[in-house]
Design a protein around this motif. Structure first.
Motif, mmCIF file in Angstrom:
data_model
loop_
_atom_site.group_PDB
_atom_site.id
_atom_site.type_symbol
_atom_site.label_atom_id
_atom_site.label_comp_id
_atom_site.label_asym_id
_atom_site.label_seq_id
_atom_site.Cartn_x
_atom_site.Cartn_y
_atom_site.Cartn_z
ATOM 1 N N ASP A 1 0.829 -1.208 0.000
ATOM 2 C CA ASP A 1 0.000 0.000 0.000
ATOM 3 C C ASP A 1 0.867 1.263 0.000
ATOM 4 O O ASP A 1 0.500 2.269 -0.614
ATOM 5 N N GLY A 2 2.003 1.183 0.675
ATOM 6 C CA GLY A 2 2.911 2.332 0.708
ATOM 7 C C GLY A 2 3.606 2.574 -0.629
ATOM 8 O O GLY A 2 3.905 3.707 -0.996
ATOM 9 N N LEU A 3 3.860 1.482 -1.366
ATOM 10 C CA LEU A 3 4.583 1.601 -2.638
ATOM 11 C C LEU A 3 3.659 1.952 -3.800
ATOM 12 O O LEU A 3 4.088 2.579 -4.771
ATOM 13 N N HIS A 4 2.408 1.536 -3.692
ATOM 14 C CA HIS A 4 1.491 1.631 -4.835
ATOM 15 C C HIS A 4 1.365 3.047 -5.428
ATOM 16 O O HIS A 4 1.353 3.190 -6.656
ATOM 17 N N PRO A 5 1.294 4.096 -4.602
ATOM 18 C CA PRO A 5 1.157 5.439 -5.207
ATOM 19 C C PRO A 5 2.325 5.788 -6.136
ATOM 20 O O PRO A 5 2.111 6.358 -7.214
ATOM 21 N N ALA A 6 3.538 5.425 -5.751
ATOM 22 C CA ALA A 6 4.699 5.744 -6.590
ATOM 23 C C ALA A 6 4.883 4.726 -7.710
ATOM 24 O O ALA A 6 5.462 5.039 -8.751
ATOM 25 N N PHE A 7 4.420 3.505 -7.479
ATOM 26 C CA PHE A 7 4.580 2.417 -8.455
ATOM 27 C C PHE A 7 3.214 1.786 -8.703
ATOM 28 O O PHE A 7 2.882 0.749 -8.140
ATOM 29 N N PRO A 8 2.402 2.425 -9.556
ATOM 30 C CA PRO A 8 1.007 1.985 -9.707
ATOM 31 C C PRO A 8 0.861 0.552 -10.207
ATOM 32 O O PRO A 8 -0.188 -0.059 -9.995
ATOM 33 N N LYS A 9 1.903 0.000 -10.841
ATOM 34 C CA LYS A 9 1.796 -1.398 -11.294
ATOM 35 C C LYS A 9 1.922 -2.372 -10.130
ATOM 36 O O LYS A 9 1.621 -3.563 -10.282
ATOM 37 N N VAL A 10 2.430 -1.914 -8.999
ATOM 38 C CA VAL A 10 2.639 -2.812 -7.853
ATOM 39 C C VAL A 10 1.307 -2.991 -7.132
ATOM 40 O O VAL A 10 0.903 -2.154 -6.322
ATOM 41 N N ARG A 11 0.596 -4.086 -7.485
ATOM 42 C CA ARG A 11 -0.726 -4.365 -6.895
ATOM 43 C C ARG A 11 -0.818 -5.742 -6.279
ATOM 44 O O ARG A 11 -1.621 -5.965 -5.385
ATOM 45 N N GLU A 12 -0.064 -6.695 -6.811
ATOM 46 C CA GLU A 12 -0.268 -8.093 -6.418
ATOM 47 C C GLU A 12 0.397 -8.397 -5.079
ATOM 48 O O GLU A 12 1.463 -7.865 -4.761
ATOM 49 N N LEU A 13 -0.249 -9.277 -4.321
ATOM 50 C CA LEU A 13 0.326 -9.814 -3.086
ATOM 51 C C LEU A 13 0.280 -11.330 -3.201
ATOM 52 O O LEU A 13 -0.794 -11.927 -3.113
ATOM 53 N N SER A 14 1.448 -11.947 -3.428
ATOM 54 C CA SER A 14 1.541 -13.401 -3.500
ATOM 55 C C SER A 14 1.912 -13.901 -2.115
ATOM 56 O O SER A 14 3.055 -13.781 -1.681
ATOM 57 N N MET A 15 0.926 -14.407 -1.392
ATOM 58 C CA MET A 15 1.170 -14.881 -0.028
ATOM 59 C C MET A 15 0.086 -15.868 0.355
ATOM 60 O O MET A 15 -1.041 -15.774 -0.103
ATOM 61 N N GLY A 16 0.464 -16.846 1.199
ATOM 62 C CA GLY A 16 -0.455 -17.883 1.624
ATOM 63 C C GLY A 16 -0.164 -19.186 0.911
ATOM 64 O O GLY A 16 -0.007 -19.211 -0.310
ATOM 65 N N MET A 17 -0.056 -20.270 1.721
ATOM 66 C CA MET A 17 0.192 -21.612 1.206
ATOM 67 C C MET A 17 -0.844 -22.541 1.860
ATOM 68 O O MET A 17 -1.812 -22.068 2.446
#
Ligand SMILES: *Cc1c(COP(=O)(O)O)cnc(C)c1O
Length: 247
Positions: free
Chosen positions: A195-211
């Motif tokens: 969420d902190g990175l998204h404003p500067a890097f709008p392509k950064v949306r995905e969260l790959s987590m959980g097994m």
């Protein structure tokens, strides 16, 4: 459908039900969580059974196995989509670029450089995630939390890479603790970082987590992809599947 198909379809259905329940409890749309079925060690016939059950995305952690299996699995040209999900050695970058739709584990600038170079040579834009060691676990790969913004900026500035999000793998929980409870604050940290990175890097949306053991906590904290192996396919074999072995 043979016995293999029945077992795999049941595993897929069980995991989809867990994702749906977790999404509903979090007030999220189930369609916002992509299932990446981790097929490492399993033969191509298992992947094909999962494809028949509607799975579109598969994860592998060894480059040679990914490449061999991608070649052996019947494909319609767009599906399946392959994901490279483990530690990646720079010298293997050439083989995986363009074969993997998404590489989850960029954890250093030198790997970003190598992937960028290989993507340029192949004439592709390679989608990647930056892997973050949110638990600061010496046994896990990933860049440190405080180094993540610089690595995201660096990799995003490569001409032939698209950084589309973040990935993490929490430490193994201590014996006797609930894996979901142990992982949840770490998944929350990855979401906050995104969420902190998204404003500067709008392509950064995905969260790959959980097994298999902690996908509920991941979905609750905003995972857009979960990487699930054993809960779908059962116990893994000892080593990679190799061409020449039974399909
Ligand atoms: C093997 C693996 C998984 C899947 O683990 P399960 O516990 O079998 O669901 C997920 N992510 C990575 C990076 C893996 O190597």
């Amino acid at each position: 459908m043979g016995a293999l198909g029945t077992d795999v379809a049941a595993g897929v259905a069980a995991v989809r039900a867990r994702i749906a329940t977790a999404a509903q409890q979090a007030g999220r749309a189930v369609g916002d969580v992509r299932l990446v079925a981790v097929s490492k060690t399993h033969p191509p016939a298992v992947v094909e059974a999962a494809l028949a059950a509607g799975v579109t995305d598969f994860g592998e952690n060894r480059v040679a196995e990914l490449v061999d299996k991608a070649a052996a699995v019947a494909s319609d040209g767009t599906l399946p989509r392959w994901h490279h999900i483990g530690r990646l050695q720079s010298r293997k970058a050439r083989d995986v670029v363009g074969v993997a739709a998404l590489i989850h584990s960029v954890d250093r600038a030198s790997l970003a450089d190598e992937l960028d170079k290989r993507a340029a040579a192949a004439g592709v834009t390679q989608q990647v995630l930056v892997q973050v060691n949110v638990g600061d676990d010496p046994a896990k790969a990933g860049c440190a939390l405080d180094e993540t913004p610089a690595l995201v900026a660096y990799a995003s500035a490569r001409d032939n890479l698209d950084v589309v999000g973040l990935m993490t793998m929490p430490p193994l929980p201590p014996v006797g603790t609930d894996p979901n409870a142990a992982a949840r604050p770490l998944f929350a940290r990855l979401r906050e970082l995104r969420d902190g990175l998204h404003p500067a890097f709008p392509k950064v949306r995905e969260l790959s987590m959980g097994m298999s053991a902690d996908l509920e906590a991941a979905v609750a904290e905003g995972a857009t992809m979960v990487r699930v192996g054993s809960a779908i396919f059962g116990a893994r074999g000892d080593g990679p599947w190799q061409p020449g072995e039974p399909r």
